[in-house]
Design an enzyme around this catalytic site. Structure first.
Site, PDB file in Angstrom:
ATOM      1  N   ILE A  63       0.841  -1.203   0.000  1.00 26.49           N
ATOM      2  CA  ILE A  63       0.000   0.000   0.000  1.00 26.49           C
ATOM      3  C   ILE A  63       0.867   1.241   0.000  1.00 26.49           C
ATOM      4  CG2 ILE A  63      -1.700   1.307   1.307  1.00 26.49           C
ATOM      5  CD1 ILE A  63      -2.869  -1.081  -0.100  1.00 26.49           C
ATOM      6  N   LYS A  96       6.753  15.886  12.904  1.00 26.98           N
ATOM      7  CA  LYS A  96       5.314  16.071  13.022  1.00 26.98           C
ATOM      8  C   LYS A  96       4.974  16.398  14.473  1.00 26.98           C
ATOM      9  CE  LYS A  96       0.978  13.477  12.605  1.00 26.98           C
ATOM     10  NZ  LYS A  96       0.359  12.183  12.233  1.00 26.98           N
ATOM     11  N   THR A 363      -2.797   6.065  12.656  1.00 30.25           N
ATOM     12  CA  THR A 363      -2.681   4.926  13.569  1.00 30.25           C
ATOM     13  C   THR A 363      -2.237   3.633  12.888  1.00 30.25           C
ATOM     14  OG1 THR A 363      -5.070   4.576  13.321  1.00 30.25           O
ATOM     15  CG2 THR A 363      -4.334   5.807  15.260  1.00 30.25           C
TER      16      THR A 363
END
Length: 524
Positions: A63, A96, A363
């Site tokens: 992915i 981040k 997550t």
């Protein structure tokens, strides 16, 4: 990841007496982030007590869009003794401080779900209870002004926590990363192979189940070779090659609460402000992510096929990029939910093979990490005691359910009524576990997360308040304290945070100094 750290300090597999039933052969099916995170952690913990083989095929794409993380990833990397700067250099990584949500409450709204914590030192009660009282009196600023992560992120500033300044907001900075997931997997592959993990190239065409218990005896490769093992870990992605296609474990479909079932991913040239933030912008039938890396920006459009077609979804995505697309769009279809058992017989699923929750709160990689940590805590022997497997599955079920509820919260609390999608989300029935939390906060401003819950009081508060939910009262315990003193404390907190952020370097400067990839592209 404390269990990984404990295991690293003293390998419980080794000792004065080695049990005869210990696992001798582990077969990991699938590479990508899940496979190589698993291989890296197990090879570090188990040392050379068993053989670890990982099967993957260069012909099967992963992915590869999970480029944003949350702060616990640091514990995983620390447990592996990976240098943070070297990791970020190798993965085109950036920092981040939180996630900015745009247009989620109403069109034109914006708020930040920031990492970290609010300042301590108030007399009694929770920070947010004092803030609720002062806010109702018009004597407090918006929540974001009391979080150094939020203020720094808005200003595009970045600094690691300063550990030798206890009591200062600079010590409370909490960070995570954006990185190229494919490069992260490559980095961990090199790490794992140095520790003895064996990579096997090829496709699996079949699995042989043994009689009479139905455990996996071996997998069969496309060249006819049979790979036997004691313990199989399925990291094959959404198809769940072992856990579903061969063991037929079953799947819990959560699309009634999480209606998005499609995603399109496209990287683009860098542009815009280089903030240490993931951005999630709500669209008419879903939302769009923006993840700034050193060499490009990762983008994607998550949407519901019931309310928007693929062509329109692509058009929306391409119309809202910072720069020129760098690759063809990649289409991803999924069903939100999880396996009925993430561990079935002698097969454990980790990553997307265990379930899929959209990356709204970053997550996906965290669920890989906690599954690995849980595995080390409940590491089996060849008896595969069902009591241990049930304990593992119960913890996994609870974790998925708690994260699921937090994601649903974003959709349910939207006040948007400009599209059929948002009308559905706003009015849909939600799990009782979530409804109770919303009702409790609306009534008294109280937030009572469960033990081991990933998202704490601050997280629930920032999303609930950010999307327009207001409490009708606050904790009466705060009325014990003098209102003026509390107002002065809040003013001082704001002032100190502003001063701290003013001396912080920009995100671009911090990356350039500490972890710039070579060559460093225009992002910084």
């Amino acid at each position: 990841m404390r269990s990984i750290n404990r295991a690293l300090r003293g390998n419980r597999i080794h000792g004065a007496r080695v049990q005869q039933n210990n696992i001798r052969d582990i077969v990991i099916v699938g590479g990508g982030t899940a496979g190589w995170m698993t291989a890296a952690a197990l090879s570090k913990v188990l040392k050379n007590s068993c053989t670890i083989r990982l099967i993957e095929s260069d012909e099967i794409a992963t992915i590869g869009v999970g480029e944003a993380t949350i702060p616990p990833i640091k514990a995983f990397n620390d447990a592996l003794e990976i240098d943070e700067n070297e990791l970020l250099k190798a993965t085109q990584g950036t920092f981040k401080l939180g996630i900015e949500f745009v247009n989620w409450g109403k069109l034109g709204d914006s708020y930040i779900h920031a990492f970290g914590k609010y300042p301590s030192g108030l007399p009694t009660g929770a920070f947010h209870a004092y803030w609720q009282k002062l806010s109702g009196l018009g004597r407090a600023r918006d929540l974001a002004h009391y979080s150094i992560n939020s203020v720094a992120a808005r200003a595009a500033k970045m600094l690691r926590p300063v550990s030798d300044m206890p009591g200062s907001p600079l010590a409370d900075i909490a960070t995570a990363f954006h990185f190229d997931a494919s490069l992260y997997a490559r980095f961990l592959r090199q790490f794992s192979e140095k520790l003895g993990v064996i990579r096997l190239e090829g496709k699996i065409t079949n699995a042989v189940l043994r009689e009479p218990d139905g455990f996996i005896d071996c997998v069969v490769m496309d060249n006819g070779e049979k790979i036997t093992g004691d313990f199989f870990i399925d990291c094959s992605g959404m198809r769940g090659l072992l856990i579903e296609q061969f063991l037929h474990t079953g799947f819990e479909d959560w699309s009634a609460w999480l209606p998005c079932d499609r995603a399109i991913a496209v990287p683009c040239e860098s542009g815009g402000q280089f903030q240490p933030l993931t951005r999630s912008t709500a669209r008419t039938a879903g939302w769009q992510w923006r993840i700034p890396l050193q060499h490009r920006i990762g983008n994607g459009h998550v949407y519901s096929s019931q309310y928007m077609g693929d062509e329109e979804a692509l058009s929306v995505l391409l119309a809202n990029l910072d720069g020129k697309p760098l690759a063809d769009p990649r289409y991803i279809r999924y069903v939100p939910g999880k396996r009925k058992k993430v561990w079935n017989k002698n097969c454990l699923s980790i990553g997307l093979s265990s379930g899929f929750l959209e990356p709204l709160e970053s997550t996906s990689i965290h669920l890989i990490q906690t599954a690995i940590s849980r595995l080390i805590k409940i590491f089996p022997d060849r008896r595969f005691d069902q009591v241990e497997i049930d304990a593992f599955n119960a913890e996994s079920d609870l974790e998925y359910q708690q994260i699921r509820d937090f994601l649903i919260l974003h959709y349910k609390l939207s006040q948007r009524d400009d599209s059929p999608f948002w009308n559905y989300c706003r009015t849909m029935q939600i799990p009782d576990t979530l409804q109770k939390k919303i009702s409790l906060y609306a009534s008294s401003g109280r937030i009572l997360p469960k033990d081991k819950e990933l998202f704490d009081v601050k997280s629930w508060l920032e999303v609930m308040h950010g999307q327009g939910l207001r409490a009708s009262s606050y904790d009466p315990m705060v009325d014990v304290s003098d209102t003026q003193e509390i107002a002065d404390t809040f003013a001082n907190i704001h002032s100190v945070i502003e001063k701290c952020v003013s001396i912080m370097p920009s995100h671009a400067e911090f990356v350039a100094k500490n972890c710039a990839s070579i060559p460093l592209k225009s992002a910084v």
